[in-house]
Design a protein around this motif. Sequence first.
Motif, mmCIF file in Angstrom:
data_model
loop_
_atom_site.group_PDB
_atom_site.id
_atom_site.type_symbol
_atom_site.label_atom_id
_atom_site.label_comp_id
_atom_site.label_asym_id
_atom_site.label_seq_id
_atom_site.Cartn_x
_atom_site.Cartn_y
_atom_site.Cartn_z
ATOM 1 N N LYS A 1 -5.896 -12.679 2.163
ATOM 2 C CA LYS A 1 -5.506 -11.517 2.658
ATOM 3 C C LYS A 1 -3.896 -11.163 2.359
ATOM 4 C CE LYS A 1 -9.127 -10.565 5.926
ATOM 5 N NZ LYS A 1 -9.966 -10.125 5.001
ATOM 6 N N GLU B 1 -3.754 -9.879 -1.061
ATOM 7 C CA GLU B 1 -4.227 -8.396 -0.979
ATOM 8 C C GLU B 1 -3.021 -7.553 -0.623
ATOM 9 O OE1 GLU B 1 -7.941 -8.831 1.073
ATOM 10 O OE2 GLU B 1 -8.991 -9.225 -0.820
ATOM 11 N N SER B 2 -2.499 -8.004 0.814
ATOM 12 C CA SER B 2 -1.386 -7.151 1.338
ATOM 13 C C SER B 2 -0.277 -7.089 0.584
ATOM 14 C CB SER B 2 -0.906 -7.941 2.587
ATOM 15 O OG SER B 2 -0.133 -7.213 3.192
ATOM 16 N N HIS C 1 -12.588 -10.266 -6.321
ATOM 17 C CA HIS C 1 -12.033 -9.485 -7.283
ATOM 18 C C HIS C 1 -12.127 -9.562 -8.583
ATOM 19 C CE1 HIS C 1 -9.079 -7.666 -4.226
ATOM 20 N NE2 HIS C 1 -9.289 -8.866 -3.671
ATOM 21 N N ARG D 1 -1.103 -4.489 -2.277
ATOM 22 C CA ARG D 1 -0.856 -3.244 -1.840
ATOM 23 C C ARG D 1 0.579 -2.479 -1.744
ATOM 24 N NH1 ARG D 1 -4.979 -4.636 1.344
ATOM 25 N NH2 ARG D 1 -3.539 -5.195 3.044
ATOM 26 N N GLU D 2 1.209 -3.671 -1.059
ATOM 27 C CA GLU D 2 2.699 -3.067 -0.711
ATOM 28 C C GLU D 2 3.378 -2.635 -2.072
ATOM 29 O OE1 GLU D 2 4.443 -2.113 2.135
ATOM 30 O OE2 GLU D 2 2.327 -1.990 2.926
ATOM 31 N N LYS E 1 2.180 -1.992 -5.117
ATOM 32 C CA LYS E 1 1.880 -0.720 -5.614
ATOM 33 C C LYS E 1 2.542 0.449 -5.013
ATOM 34 C CE LYS E 1 -2.664 -1.951 -7.347
ATOM 35 N NZ LYS E 1 -4.325 -2.168 -6.810
ATOM 36 N N LYS E 2 2.447 0.412 -3.676
ATOM 37 C CA LYS E 2 2.983 1.504 -2.823
ATOM 38 C C LYS E 2 4.603 1.419 -3.434
ATOM 39 C CE LYS E 2 3.202 1.162 1.617
ATOM 40 N NZ LYS E 2 2.908 1.011 2.886
#
Length: 164
Positions: A150, A153-154, A77, A157-158, A160-161
């Motif tokens: 992981k 990253e998860s 990243h 993602r959550e 941001k969503k």
Amino acid sequence: MKYISKIVALALLLTGAWAGQPSFAADRPDFSYRDINGKVHRLSDYRGKWVLVNYWATWCPPCLEELPELEVFHDSHKDKDAVVLGLNMEDLGADRLRAFVEEQFLSYPILMAGSRPREVLGAVPGLPTSFLVSPEGEVVARQVGPVDGKSIESFIREYKKNKK
């Protein structure tokens, strides 16, 4: 055992335990520490990227277990959207710490925080403790115990969503 700790970490992440630290949006916390080569790093230098601030020590078995995970996360990243800053919580000399870092093949910045660092981001009740700082400079999560790439990253993602 390693597999079970990853499952527990992911379960904590998904249930929101990672986000137990309040946001500091109003004052955007900052710190500065020298790395093992003498360069000063400020948290604010990394605005615009996700920053995983990881408090750790060479004598801490769970810390040592997560080092390869943090290295993989940082390496995949660093040129895009996130970095890792390792804050070593020992009173080791730079040469000794540098030798350890080289033996572990770590490429992310290792900062010399000392055994009593300022807890600018929040309490560090045990090692390892990691704080996730958003690109805007807000502390959005804290994890006491090991983390893995992981799960980080998860969480991103959550986050941001849910922010949309």
